[in-house]
Scaffold this motif. Structure first.
Motif, PDB file in Angstrom:
ATOM      1  N   ASP A 207       5.831 -24.523 -12.666  1.00 44.12           N
ATOM      2  CA  ASP A 207       6.984 -24.190 -13.503  1.00 44.12           C
ATOM      3  C   ASP A 207       7.526 -22.833 -13.074  1.00 44.12           C
ATOM      4  N   VAL A 208       8.437 -22.850 -12.105  1.00 44.34           N
ATOM      5  CA  VAL A 208       8.959 -21.591 -11.562  1.00 44.34           C
ATOM      6  C   VAL A 208       9.884 -20.891 -12.546  1.00 44.34           C
ATOM      7  N   SER A 209      10.297 -21.570 -13.613  1.00 43.38           N
ATOM      8  CA  SER A 209      11.109 -20.890 -14.627  1.00 43.38           C
ATOM      9  C   SER A 209      10.304 -19.809 -15.337  1.00 43.38           C
ATOM     10  N   GLN A 210       8.977 -19.875 -15.231  1.00 39.87           N
ATOM     11  CA  GLN A 210       8.111 -18.902 -15.881  1.00 39.87           C
ATOM     12  C   GLN A 210       7.724 -17.746 -14.945  1.00 39.87           C
ATOM     13  N   PHE A 211       8.342 -17.697 -13.768  1.00 43.34           N
ATOM     14  CA  PHE A 211       8.003 -16.640 -12.824  1.00 43.34           C
ATOM     15  C   PHE A 211       8.232 -15.268 -13.478  1.00 43.34           C
ATOM     16  N   PRO A 212       7.269 -14.358 -13.375  1.00 43.12           N
ATOM     17  CA  PRO A 212       7.363 -13.053 -14.060  1.00 43.12           C
ATOM     18  C   PRO A 212       8.301 -12.095 -13.340  1.00 43.12           C
ATOM     19  N   ARG A 213       9.576 -12.306 -13.490  1.00 42.20           N
ATOM     20  CA  ARG A 213      10.573 -11.565 -12.719  1.00 42.20           C
ATOM     21  C   ARG A 213      10.515 -10.062 -12.976  1.00 42.20           C
ATOM     22  N   SER A 214      10.406  -9.670 -14.243  1.00 39.42           N
ATOM     23  CA  SER A 214      10.433  -8.240 -14.559  1.00 39.42           C
ATOM     24  C   SER A 214       9.240  -7.521 -13.949  1.00 39.42           C
ATOM     25  N   ALA A 215       8.059  -8.115 -14.080  1.00 37.82           N
ATOM     26  CA  ALA A 215       6.865  -7.486 -13.518  1.00 37.82           C
ATOM     27  C   ALA A 215       6.942  -7.448 -11.992  1.00 37.82           C
ATOM     28  N   TRP A 216       7.454  -8.530 -11.388  1.00 37.25           N
ATOM     29  CA  TRP A 216       7.590  -8.563  -9.925  1.00 37.25           C
ATOM     30  C   TRP A 216       8.592  -7.495  -9.460  1.00 37.25           C
ATOM     31  N   LEU A 217       9.674  -7.325 -10.213  1.00 36.21           N
ATOM     32  CA  LEU A 217      10.683  -6.334  -9.854  1.00 36.21           C
ATOM     33  C   LEU A 217      10.115  -4.920  -9.919  1.00 36.21           C
ATOM     34  N   ARG A 218       9.248  -4.656 -10.893  1.00 34.04           N
ATOM     35  CA  ARG A 218       8.615  -3.337 -10.968  1.00 34.04           C
ATOM     36  C   ARG A 218       7.789  -3.065  -9.714  1.00 34.04           C
ATOM     37  N   SER A 219       7.093  -4.094  -9.246  1.00 33.44           N
ATOM     38  CA  SER A 219       6.299  -3.921  -8.031  1.00 33.44           C
ATOM     39  C   SER A 219       7.196  -3.737  -6.804  1.00 33.44           C
ATOM     40  N   VAL A 220       8.311  -4.471  -6.754  1.00 33.39           N
ATOM     41  CA  VAL A 220       9.244  -4.294  -5.637  1.00 33.39           C
ATOM     42  C   VAL A 220       9.755  -2.857  -5.596  1.00 33.39           C
ATOM     43  N   ARG A 221      10.123  -2.328  -6.756  1.00 29.73           N
ATOM     44  CA  ARG A 221      10.632  -0.951  -6.803  1.00 29.73           C
ATOM     45  C   ARG A 221       9.557   0.042  -6.368  1.00 29.73           C
ATOM     46  N   THR A 222       8.336  -0.191  -6.806  1.00 33.05           N
ATOM     47  CA  THR A 222       7.251   0.694  -6.403  1.00 33.05           C
ATOM     48  C   THR A 222       7.073   0.680  -4.896  1.00 33.05           C
ATOM     49  N   VAL A 223       7.103  -0.510  -4.320  1.00 31.63           N
ATOM     50  CA  VAL A 223       6.929  -0.641  -2.874  1.00 31.63           C
ATOM     51  C   VAL A 223       8.037   0.083  -2.122  1.00 31.63           C
ATOM     52  N   LEU A 224       9.271  -0.106  -2.541  1.00 34.24           N
ATOM     53  CA  LEU A 224      10.404   0.470  -1.811  1.00 34.24           C
ATOM     54  C   LEU A 224      10.482   1.988  -1.948  1.00 34.24           C
ATOM     55  N   THR A 225       9.895   2.528  -2.993  1.00 32.36           N
ATOM     56  CA  THR A 225       9.978   3.983  -3.192  1.00 32.36           C
ATOM     57  C   THR A 225       8.738   4.728  -2.731  1.00 32.36           C
ATOM     58  N   THR A 226       7.614   4.053  -2.541  1.00 31.86           N
ATOM     59  CA  THR A 226       6.376   4.772  -2.223  1.00 31.86           C
ATOM     60  C   THR A 226       5.739   4.382  -0.895  1.00 31.86           C
ATOM     61  N   THR A 227       6.173   3.291  -0.278  1.00 27.95           N
ATOM     62  CA  THR A 227       5.506   2.815   0.932  1.00 27.95           C
ATOM     63  C   THR A 227       5.831   3.707   2.132  1.00 27.95           C
ATOM     64  N   PRO A 228       4.829   4.116   2.901  1.00 26.77           N
ATOM     65  CA  PRO A 228       5.097   4.902   4.117  1.00 26.77           C
ATOM     66  C   PRO A 228       5.945   4.108   5.102  1.00 26.77           C
ATOM     67  N   ASN A 229       6.734   4.813   5.882  1.00 24.39           N
ATOM     68  CA  ASN A 229       7.648   4.160   6.813  1.00 24.39           C
ATOM     69  C   ASN A 229       6.933   3.255   7.804  1.00 24.39           C
ATOM     70  N   ASP A 230       5.747   3.645   8.243  1.00 24.47           N
ATOM     71  CA  ASP A 230       5.096   2.878   9.298  1.00 24.47           C
ATOM     72  C   ASP A 230       4.684   1.482   8.854  1.00 24.47           C
ATOM     73  N   ARG A 231       4.625   1.255   7.557  1.00 25.42           N
ATOM     74  CA  ARG A 231       4.275  -0.089   7.081  1.00 25.42           C
ATOM     75  C   ARG A 231       5.378  -1.109   7.374  1.00 25.42           C
ATOM     76  N   PHE A 232       6.596  -0.643   7.615  1.00 25.30           N
ATOM     77  CA  PHE A 232       7.709  -1.555   7.868  1.00 25.30           C
ATOM     78  C   PHE A 232       7.863  -1.881   9.347  1.00 25.30           C
ATOM     79  N   ALA A 233       6.976  -1.372  10.176  1.00 20.70           N
ATOM     80  CA  ALA A 233       6.990  -1.701  11.598  1.00 20.70           C
ATOM     81  C   ALA A 233       6.164  -2.967  11.828  1.00 20.70           C
ATOM     82  N   TYR A 234       6.080  -3.411  13.083  1.00 19.56           N
ATOM     83  CA  TYR A 234       5.242  -4.562  13.401  1.00 19.56           C
ATOM     84  C   TYR A 234       3.784  -4.244  13.098  1.00 19.56           C
ATOM     85  N   LEU A 235       3.092  -5.211  12.497  1.00 18.59           N
ATOM     86  CA  LEU A 235       1.668  -5.065  12.220  1.00 18.59           C
ATOM     87  C   LEU A 235       0.900  -6.109  13.015  1.00 18.59           C
TER      88      LEU A 235
END
Length: 474
Positions: free
Chosen positions: A119-147
């Protein structure tokens, strides 16, 4: 012949060609071009057209020419003017039919008991969005390169913590490989097994026929079916199969719902050690359990012989394409190399988001919220079967998102499925998922995305279909 002017810039998507020597007014040419694009389906209902000034500049005509064309198409019902000066393709317009047809389109299903859906209608959008914001504001630049092919270390650590705590695995971050769902994971494993000399792979019978079976056959592996009983796969048959690997769903066998007993698990592990074989454990829906205690993962019993496969498809959403493998140490490098060759690695932002989502405890909270939701739907299905179809025998009801109901011997599975379709009911039988092709008839009820009312309606439709198959009572 005179110059033919085509639009450019913002107007280029309309593909309008103007011939100033054609003797046809320019606004009529614009009308005809846009009208034809709408009729052909190139411009869909609701699409916005360029502003009149922008289109006029792109075509090299006065704005009044475009205004006249738009007004005519609005009058004909092809376009609609919106507040703020926007012009869109009218919602009522559809592509013209290719021609008359006498064939009737099949009626839409009233109820669909399709399996494997969350049931994808129950996907926790707000909680997922909080994690997305955390990632985009705190992740070191090198994590976005090839791994490397294994994925990001943050997700390795978060998944190991979660799986060791909740599923009883024996995992370390170095043995984790992130993949795009179970489908890619099993593909990578089959490739590595073939390179290591595997010739034969065993699958549960019945089992899913859209992943391991197809991929193994395409890779040149011989596929053998191992019968499944009330306590899971029959280990004595596995011992006779001469397989180099076996794919199991031990915590909730698909589709029968059987749980592999503790004694059978120990026998499978002994078999793997004796043959030097690999057990591939598909733990696809173990988080959803209702009437029994959790059953730990087999990987925790023999981490050197068991590959653990997990996925977010049944717990969060299949569209995330997030999966993970806990791989025996001697296979990690090969599986990671296969992943790197396949696609250079899974999306980094998605991995980091899921790692934060896990670390915050949001995944646990989501599962606690969803278990009672699915349990109510499961209960509604069982109540409806008891009321309307008491001759059917439900199995595998204690966990997961589907139930199998075995048919009495006098009912033909294929006939019941066909009759159900005539009543607007979508349901699958067990027979298409058998490898040997023999066994009792049964129906697979996926209930995860259906409301309790819809589930009851579906069982009522099925009861009417079965009455037709049985014929009038004697």
């Amino acid at each position: 012949m005179g110059q033919i002017r085509t639009n450019s810039g913002p107007a280029e998507d309309l593909l309008i060609a103007l011939d100033r020597d054609a003797g046809v007014p320019l606004h009529r040419q614009i009308e005809a071009s846009i009208r034809g694009s709408i009729q052909a389906g190139r411009l869909r209902a609701g699409m916005s057209l360029p502003p009149t000034r922008t289109l006029a500049a792109g075509l090299g005509v006065s704005r009044g020419v475009v205004v006249d064309a738009y007004q005519q198409l609005v009058a004909e019902g092809y376009l609609a003017s919106r507040s703020g000066g926007y012009t869109q393709v009218a919602a009522s317009m559809a592509p013209a039919s290719a021609g008359p047809t006498t064939s009737r389109q099949p009626a839409a299903r009233r109820v669909d008991f399709g399996y494997g859906r969350t049931d994808v209608s129950q996907f926790p959008r707000s909680a997922w969005l909080r994690s997305v914001r955390t990632v985009l504001t705190t992740t070191p630049n090198d994590r976005f390169a090839y791994l490397d092919g294994r994925g990001v270390p943050e997700l390795h650590r978060a998944l190991c913590d979660y799986l060791n705590r909740v599923r009883g695995t024996s995992s370390v971050p170095d043995n984790m490989v992130i993949c795009n769902g179970y489908g890619q994971g099993i593909s990578l494993l089959i490739q590595v097994l073939v390179r290591h000399g595997a010739k034969r792979i065993a699958l549960e019978d019945p089992s899913s026929n859209d992943d391991a079976r197809v991929l193994a056959a395409a890779a040149g592996l011989e596929v053998v079916g191992i019968p499944v009983g009330p306590d899971g796969v029959q280990v004595d048959a596995l011992d006779r199969a001469g397989a180099d690997a076996v794919v199991l769903t031990p915590s909730h066998q698909w589709p029968t719902g059987a749980v592999l007993s503790a004694a059978a698990r120990a026998e499978v592990i002994r078999w793997a050690k004796r043959r030097g074989a690999i057990v591939i454990e598909d733990d696809y829906d173990a988080e959803y359990r209702y009437d029994r205690s959790p059953v730990g993962a087999m990987q925790g019993l023999a981490p050197d012989h068991v590959v653990y496969c997990g996925t977010a498809s049944k717990t969060l959403a299949p569209g995330l394409r997030l999966g993970w493998l806990i791989v025996p140490p001697h296979l990690v490098a090969d599986v990671a190399a296969a992943k790197l060759l396949a696609d250079r690695g899974s999306p980094v932002i998605d991995q980091l988001t899921f790692a934060d989502f896990l670390a915050r405890g949001e995944f646990d909270r989501h599962l606690r919220r969803m278990r009672p939701v699915y349990r109510r739907r499961r209960d509604a299905l069982l109540d409806a079967l008891r009321t309307h179809l008491p001759d059917l025998e439900p199995a595998g009801i204690a966990a997961g998102q589907h139930v199998v109901a075995w048919l009495p011997p006098h009912l033909d599975e294929a006939a019941v499925v066909a009759a159900a379709a005539q009543h607007g009911l979508g349901i699958h039988g067990v027979a298409p998922y058998r490898i040997a092709g023999t066994g009792p008839g049964g129906l697979i009820f996926g209930y995860a995305i259906l409301s309790e009312t819809t589930i009851t309606e579906g069982v009522t439709l099925l009861a009417a279909a079965i009455r037709e198959v049985q014929g009038p009572p004697r």
